[in-house]
Design a protein around this motif. Structure first.
Motif, short mmCIF file in Angstrom:
data_model
loop_
_atom_site.label_atom_id
_atom_site.label_comp_id
_atom_site.label_asym_id
_atom_site.label_seq_id
_atom_site.Cartn_x
_atom_site.Cartn_y
_atom_site.Cartn_z
N GLU A 160 -0.04 81.33 29.67
CA GLU A 160 0.17 81.77 30.64
C GLU A 160 -0.46 80.41 31.15
OE1 GLU A 160 -1.21 85.29 31.52
OE2 GLU A 160 -3.10 85.12 31.43
N LEU A 161 -0.35 79.87 32.91
CA LEU A 161 -1.16 79.30 33.37
C LEU A 161 -2.02 79.97 33.99
CD1 LEU A 161 1.67 76.74 34.73
CD2 LEU A 161 -0.39 75.79 32.81
N SER A 162 -3.20 79.28 34.01
CA SER A 162 -4.34 79.98 34.84
C SER A 162 -4.77 78.98 36.39
CB SER A 162 -5.22 79.84 34.12
OG SER A 162 -5.69 78.03 34.08
N GLY A 163 -5.41 79.74 37.62
CA GLY A 163 -5.51 79.31 38.15
C GLY A 163 -5.57 77.91 38.77
N ASP A 164 -6.56 77.25 37.21
CA ASP A 164 -7.00 75.48 37.47
C ASP A 164 -5.50 75.11 36.36
OD1 ASP A 164 -7.62 76.22 35.11
OD2 ASP A 164 -8.88 75.41 34.85
N ASP A 165 -4.34 75.49 36.96
CA ASP A 165 -3.08 74.78 36.16
C ASP A 165 -3.58 74.20 34.29
OD1 ASP A 165 -1.78 75.00 38.04
OD2 ASP A 165 -2.19 73.11 38.72
N ARG A 166 -4.38 74.78 33.87
CA ARG A 166 -4.83 75.71 32.57
C ARG A 166 -4.10 75.95 31.50
NH1 ARG A 166 -10.75 73.73 31.49
NH2 ARG A 166 -10.16 73.14 29.33
N TYR A 167 -3.74 75.97 30.55
CA TYR A 167 -2.69 77.24 29.53
C TYR A 167 -4.04 77.73 28.91
CZ TYR A 167 1.74 74.48 29.62
OH TYR A 167 2.94 73.64 30.16
N GLN A 168 -3.35 79.03 28.89
CA GLN A 168 -4.41 79.70 28.43
C GLN A 168 -3.82 81.11 27.76
OE1 GLN A 168 -6.72 81.28 31.66
NE2 GLN A 168 -5.37 83.55 31.78
N LEU A 169 -4.14 81.86 26.11
CA LEU A 169 -3.07 82.58 25.60
C LEU A 169 -3.73 84.01 26.65
CD1 LEU A 169 -4.67 82.28 21.85
CD2 LEU A 169 -2.32 81.74 23.08
N THR A 170 -2.49 84.89 26.75
CA THR A 170 -2.46 86.00 26.80
C THR A 170 -2.58 87.03 26.00
OG1 THR A 170 -0.28 86.54 26.42
CG2 THR A 170 -0.13 85.27 28.05
N THR A 171 -2.72 88.31 26.50
CA THR A 171 -3.19 89.30 25.80
C THR A 171 -2.56 90.22 24.58
OG1 THR A 171 -2.50 90.93 27.09
CG2 THR A 171 -4.61 90.13 26.49
N LYS A 172 -0.48 89.09 25.17
CA LYS A 172 0.45 89.79 23.54
C LYS A 172 0.31 89.61 22.13
CE LYS A 172 4.99 89.92 23.15
NZ LYS A 172 5.68 88.86 23.67
N LEU A 173 -0.44 88.42 22.02
CA LEU A 173 -0.50 88.74 20.71
C LEU A 173 -1.89 89.57 19.86
CD1 LEU A 173 -1.95 84.87 19.60
CD2 LEU A 173 0.16 86.20 18.96
N PHE A 174 -2.31 90.09 20.87
CA PHE A 174 -3.52 91.55 20.37
C PHE A 174 -2.19 92.80 20.83
CE2 PHE A 174 -5.87 94.81 22.10
CZ PHE A 174 -6.92 95.29 21.50
N GLU A 175 -1.58 92.72 21.68
CA GLU A 175 -0.37 93.44 22.13
C GLU A 175 0.14 94.00 20.22
OE1 GLU A 175 1.65 92.57 25.03
OE2 GLU A 175 -0.22 93.81 26.71
N VAL A 176 1.14 92.81 19.88
CA VAL A 176 1.87 92.85 18.79
C VAL A 176 0.80 93.16 17.38
CG1 VAL A 176 2.55 90.85 17.38
CG2 VAL A 176 2.84 91.05 19.23
N ALA A 177 -0.97 92.41 17.11
CA ALA A 177 -1.34 92.79 16.36
C ALA A 177 -1.89 94.10 15.73
CB ALA A 177 -3.21 92.08 16.76
N HIS A 178 -1.87 94.75 16.72
CA HIS A 178 -2.25 96.87 17.69
C HIS A 178 -0.15 97.22 16.92
CE1 HIS A 178 -5.62 96.76 19.17
NE2 HIS A 178 -5.76 97.72 19.02
N ARG A 179 0.22 96.71 16.46
CA ARG A 179 1.60 97.62 16.28
C ARG A 179 1.80 97.60 15.01
NH1 ARG A 179 4.17 94.67 21.29
NH2 ARG A 179 4.98 93.41 20.22
N HIS A 180 0.69 96.72 14.89
CA HIS A 180 1.20 96.79 12.81
C HIS A 180 0.65 98.16 12.09
CE1 HIS A 180 -0.46 95.11 8.41
NE2 HIS A 180 0.96 94.00 8.92
N PRO A 181 1.39 98.38 11.74
CA PRO A 181 0.98 99.50 10.60
C PRO A 181 -0.16 99.36 10.38
CG PRO A 181 3.34 99.18 10.17
CD PRO A 181 2.86 97.78 10.97
N PRO A 182 -0.99 99.03 9.44
CA PRO A 182 -2.30 99.31 9.16
C PRO A 182 -3.39 99.07 10.38
CG PRO A 182 -1.20 97.91 7.29
CD PRO A 182 -0.01 97.91 8.39
#
Length: 210
Positions: free
Chosen positions: A12-34
């Motif tokens: 996503e774009l932050s307030g100063d127009d810089r790209y930053q990661l969202t929490t999507k990877l964190f959410e995807v990791a939590h769907r991994h069964p182990p």
């Protein structure tokens, strides 16, 4: 590539127009069964631990050469020192990183160091020098490398293959007047015992029994 990542919610774009990661990877990791199983069985045990030693507790895994906090609980005390859920922490700054690295074979450790990226030589050497002691003890204990007055205590959680898949850690703060406080050695022993129980519930030792 960035446009596609934004469309899929990873960037996503932050307030100063810089790209930053969202929490999507964190959410995807939590769907991994182990990982889902680990967080499911660890939550109640971590809260009991936090209540017994009157300290905040967090659970970390390795992801891309850094630590990812996948669970966190607070203690009953009003004064807390906790780590944000979803935080990414450099391995060289943490007890959790030392715990997970200490139980790796040489190839896995080298790969981890490559993923972690360049680091000042003295910090890298100190990190590597600490690993044999952590492995021999079965836990990591030492002053925080980021906060004064904090003693980091961390122990591994093993899965059925014997791999250290996560670390349970408390940034132990030394309270002056809390009747619920316990000494560091007692807190460490309770934390280590909690991790042994979690490891059994994750199937640790099963491969050796076959």
């Amino acid at each position: 590539m960035l446009v596609v990542l934004m469309q899929r919610g990873y960037v996503e774009l932050s307030g100063d127009d810089r790209y930053q990661l969202t929490t999507k990877l964190f959410e995807v990791a939590h769907r991994h069964p182990p990982i889902r199983r680990l967080t499911a069985i660890a939550g109640e045990a971590m809260q009991r631990l936090a209540n017994r030693i009157n300290q905040s507790i967090h659970l970390c895994i390795l992801q891309g050469g850094r630590l990812l906090v996948i669970a966190q609980v607070d203690c009953p005390d009003n004064n807390l020192n906790s780590v944000r859920l979803g935080a990414q922490i450099p391995i060289f700054d943490s007890a959790s990183g030392r715990v997970l690295a200490a139980f790796m074979d040489d190839a896995a450790l080298e790969h981890l160091l490559t993923l972690a990226g360049p680091e000042p030589k003295d910090r890298r050497e100190k990190f590597l020098a600490d690993l044999p002691g952590v492995r021999a003890a079965g836990y990591c204990e030492g002053p925080s490398l980021t906060l004064a007055g904090v003693t980091n205590l961390s122990a591994p959680v093993f899965d059925y293959t014997g791999k250290a898949v996560a670390a349970v850690t408390t940034p132990f703060i030394h309270r002056l007047n809390s009747p619920l406080s316990v000494p560091v050695p007692e807190a460490r022993d309770i934390l280590v015992e909690t991790c042994r129980d979690l490891s059994k519930r994750m199937g640790a030792g099963a491969a050796a029994d076959q």
